[in-house]
Design an enzyme around this catalytic site. Structure first.
Site, PDB file in Angstrom:
ATOM      1  CG  HIS A 210      31.057 -34.249 -60.978  1.00  0.00           C
ATOM      2  ND1 HIS A 210      31.643 -33.267 -60.589  1.00  0.00           N
ATOM      3  CD2 HIS A 210      31.231 -35.701 -61.214  1.00  0.00           C
ATOM      4  CE1 HIS A 210      32.486 -34.085 -59.221  1.00  0.00           C
ATOM      5  NE2 HIS A 210      31.705 -34.935 -59.693  1.00  0.00           N
TER       6      HIS A 210
ATOM      7  CG  ASP B  91      30.951 -30.063 -60.024  1.00  0.00           C
ATOM      8  OD1 ASP B  91      29.933 -30.084 -59.666  1.00  0.00           O
ATOM      9  OD2 ASP B  91      32.211 -30.200 -59.877  1.00  0.00           O
TER      10      ASP B  91
ATOM     11  CB  SER C 283      34.297 -36.766 -58.213  1.00  0.00           C
ATOM     12  OG  SER C 283      33.030 -37.193 -58.027  1.00  0.00           O
TER      13      SER C 283
END
Length: 339
Positions: free
Chosen positions: A311, A282, A128
């Protein structure tokens, strides 16, 4: 305290503001070898601290501390490194200056070079916002970084992701009637709705449809949203969260004096072998965004994580996703670097 502090002194940030007595919190795993060439840098993501990275570190894994010296620097704003919650006035809480990804990586570079005298990094890896930092390392220090492996992270915050992060910020602004002069009044209780907003973005539609939260021990959707999302966000300091959201919203590996906003030039200048791992479902760091970015990186391969964990395919929770990430890292670390 299971981490160390690297004092940076007074740091002038990209914004031009000088943050006095800045510091990075970091933890190391393994030993630095004599040649100082067994180094892995593994920055933390939004809201995470070094402990949340430890699922990917271990004997027999790609990130093996018996073999590598692994440095996990904590993101500025995460509560351990310089943050709104631990900085004295006049830069405390809502007065904390705006910090960029470029700032973070520049300070991590100081840690790596000044503290450890390291000149080569075998791998920069991250999930991320940790993934954005790995792209930034590759673009900022192309001759130093041999490999990068961002997973569920993009090289810039694309407009849709900006809107998602803005949606997470909105409940905190609403709590003070969108009056930024009242931001000091925010408490951890104000974080509850932020968790609810993120619940719809962190995982995919299929995850919810197939009720995979039952695998995590929750009997109902309501229990899962309250028990995971509300609970985890209410443990965070709202001012730290606002600082990290700003860092995330304005993340772009080309938004600095090296590239002056030329995003494609920044990507083309990454010399590292790149293994880019988007989560196939995601919702806000998308496969398509990474596909576009990978086209410009000379030595990039795209290895999507086929998963309905959205995600959070990169979060270290689902064993099949973890196995795939670890296998990709093992392959990447085995590749020979020319020169």
């Amino acid at each position: 305290m299971d981490y160390e502090i690297f004092d940076l002194g007074d740091v002038t940030l990209q914004s031009g503001v000088t943050l006095p007595s800045a510091f990075l919190a970091y933890k190391t795993y393994g030993k630095l070898n004599e040649n100082k060439d067994n180094v892995i840098v593994y920055p933390t993501a939004f809201g995470d601290q070094h402990v949340q990275n430890e699922w990917l570190i271990g004997d027999g894994m790609a990130l093996n501390p018996q073999k590598y010296f692994i440095i996990v620097p904590n993101l500025l704003g995460n509560g351990l490194s310089s943050s709104p919650s631990n900085t004295p006035p006049p830069f405390d809480r809502a007065n904390f200056p705006q910090v960029t990804i470029y700032d973070n990586v520049k300070l991590q570079y100081r840690l790596v070079t000044e503290k450890f005298s390291i000149q080569k990094i075998a791998l920069v890896v991250g999930w991320s916002m940790g993934g954005i930092q790995s792209f930034q390392w590759g673009a900022s220090y192309p001759d130093m970084v041999e490999r990068i492996a961002p997973f569920a992270g993009t090289a810039r915050t694309w407009p849709h992701t900006f809107v998602v992060l803005d949606g997470m910020k909105a409940p905190l602004m609403a709590a003070v009637d969108f009056d930024s002069s009242k931001l000091h009044q925010l408490t951890s209780a104000d974080m509850r709705p932020v968790g609810r907003v993120y619940a719809g973005w962190g995982l995919s539609q299929a995850f919810y449809r197939e009720e995979l939260y039952r695998e995590l021990g929750y009997d109902s959707l309501a229990d899962f949203v309250a028990g995971v999302w509300e609970d985890s966000f209410m443990k965070m300091d709202p001012h730290n969260v606002l600082a990290m959201l700003w860092t995330g919203q304005f993340a772009d590996i080309s938004a600095n004096p090296c590239y002056n906003g030329d995003f494609e030039a920044a990507l083309k200048n990454i010399k590292a072998l790149a293994c880019i791992m988007p989560g196939s479902t995601d919702l806000f760091c998308t496969l398509h965004d990474n596909e576009y970015e990978a086209k410009f990186i000379p030595n990039a391969v795209l290895n999507p994580i086929e998963s309905i964990w959205g995600h959070f395919a990169g979060r270290g929770i689902n064993s099949a996703d973890n196995k795939l990430i670890n296998e990709n890292l093992t392959r990447l670390l085995a590749l020979h670097i020319n020169g």
